[in-house]
Enzyme design. Structure first.
Site, PDB file in Angstrom:
ATOM      1  N   GLU A   1       0.846  -1.195   0.000  1.00 30.20           N
ATOM      2  CA  GLU A   1       0.000   0.000   0.000  1.00 30.20           C
ATOM      3  C   GLU A   1       0.880   1.243   0.000  1.00 30.20           C
ATOM      4  OE1 GLU A   1      -3.150   0.158   2.994  1.00 30.20           O
ATOM      5  OE2 GLU A   1      -2.649   2.252   3.399  1.00 30.20           O
TER       6      GLU A   1
ATOM      7  N   GLU B   1      -2.272  11.879   3.276  1.00 31.28           N
ATOM      8  CA  GLU B   1      -3.342  11.731   4.256  1.00 31.28           C
ATOM      9  C   GLU B   1      -2.993  12.546   5.493  1.00 31.28           C
ATOM     10  OE1 GLU B   1      -3.881   7.804   5.810  1.00 31.28           O
ATOM     11  OE2 GLU B   1      -1.729   7.395   5.913  1.00 31.28           O
TER      12      GLU B   1
END
Length: 325
Positions: free
Chosen positions: A138, A143
């Site tokens: 990932e 974020e």
């Protein structure tokens, strides 16, 4: 006439040059502007992670509730800002989209005017095959949580993987070098995380500045993530102008995060084909855990339930998302 040795050197130089150009130059594969998102992405209705307070909607429901809006060069994804929730409600309605296509080597350019902000919010742009968790790796492109700057870029891997402490040619600061994770984003492992050096890359400051561009380049040898704020005169013209080709080898600006493949982190075993995912989580294992420390009132769940108007600015506004192969 060339000698045999000079011919060999010329051939090797040509091969090396061709390899470099192939790795650094990409052609536009998919240009997502406005309604293109509606056909090139699927609306996911995944369940809440631990402590989450969100209800992801289908595309049809999102369109009818105006949680998704697409017109011209504008694509909006937003959190509901009208309903007061009770304990029996699944969560505050939000949007999570996933690209229909998967990618390995590629460049993706995200031209963003506005990202979600506010206490309890956890906006993210990432690449993963979420049907298998982090079993195929990932990459979190950007974020953050609760308006708490800075934003982060992170690599999670299913197998043993450590990043070098020094010599990574990046502007950001490494805050974790153990990328290995055994389950999902909620297992408590922060992965190989890099904090952005720019306050303009996240939250209210990003929005007040009119947004900017995030770019990811993934190859077999490295994953690199760049950011340029709106109005930054160093942004490559191909990035800001949506060119038909992009040559990352011509960029003089180092990435904010650089994750190299090496003997201590083999990408061939740790990173497989990924979808692009964009979502806004509410509360959950990161935003919820950091809620009070971010200066937010009460508890995250109570705040999300009782303050719909607090989420008026919890929306994405994309001018474009361009994928180059």
């Amino acid at each position: 006439m060339h000698s045999a040795s000079s011919l060999l050197l010329t051939t090797l130089a040509s091969l090396l040059s061709a390899t470099y150009v192939h790795a650094a130059t990409y052609s536009l594969h998919q240009n997502n502007v406005g309604t293109d998102f509606l056909s090139n992405f699927v609306w996911e209705t995944t369940a809440n992670p631990p402590g989450g307070r969100v209800e992801y909607t289908t595309q049809s429901d999102a369109l009818s509730a105006n949680l998704t809006y697409a017109h011209g060069d504008t694509f909006i994804m937003r959190v509901d800002d009208t309903a007061t929730l009770s304990a029996s409600d699944a969560g505050r309605k939000s949007v999570r989209i996933k690209s229909n296509e998967q990618y390995t080597t590629h460049v993706a350019v995200f031209d963003i005017r506005h990202m979600p902000q506010g206490c309890g919010t956890w906006p993210a742009i990432w690449e993963v095959d979420d049907t298998v968790g982090v079993a195929h790796g990932e990459v979190d492109i950007m974020e953050g949580v609760n308006n708490h700057s800075p934003g982060y870029s992170t690599l999670h891997t299913p197998n043993s993987c450590t990043m070098p402490t020094n010599g990574r040619n990046q502007k950001g600061t490494a805050v974790g070098n153990d990328c290995s994770s055994t389950t999902t984003e909620s297992d408590g492992n922060n992965g190989c995380s890099v904090s952005s050096p720019f306050s303009s890359s996240y939250g209210p400051t990003f929005n007040a500045n009119g947004g900017g561009w995030f770019v990811i380049e993934r190859t077999s040898s490295a994953v690199s993530i760049w950011f340029w704020a709106r109005g930054d005169d160093t942004v490559p013209a191909a990035v800001s102008g949506g060119a038909s080709t992009i040559d990352t080898g011509s960029w003089s600006t180092p990435p904010i995060a650089n994750f190299p493949s090496s003997s201590t982190c083999d990408f061939s075993t740790n990173l497989k084909s990924h979808n692009i995912i964009i979502n806004t989580m509410l509360c959950g294992p990161w935003a919820g855990e950091r809620y009070s420390a971010s200066g937010c009132p009460g508890t995250c769940i109570d705040y999300v339930n009782s303050n719909p108007s607090a989420f008026t600015d919890a929306y994405w506004d994309f001018a474009a998302l361009r994928v180059y192969l």
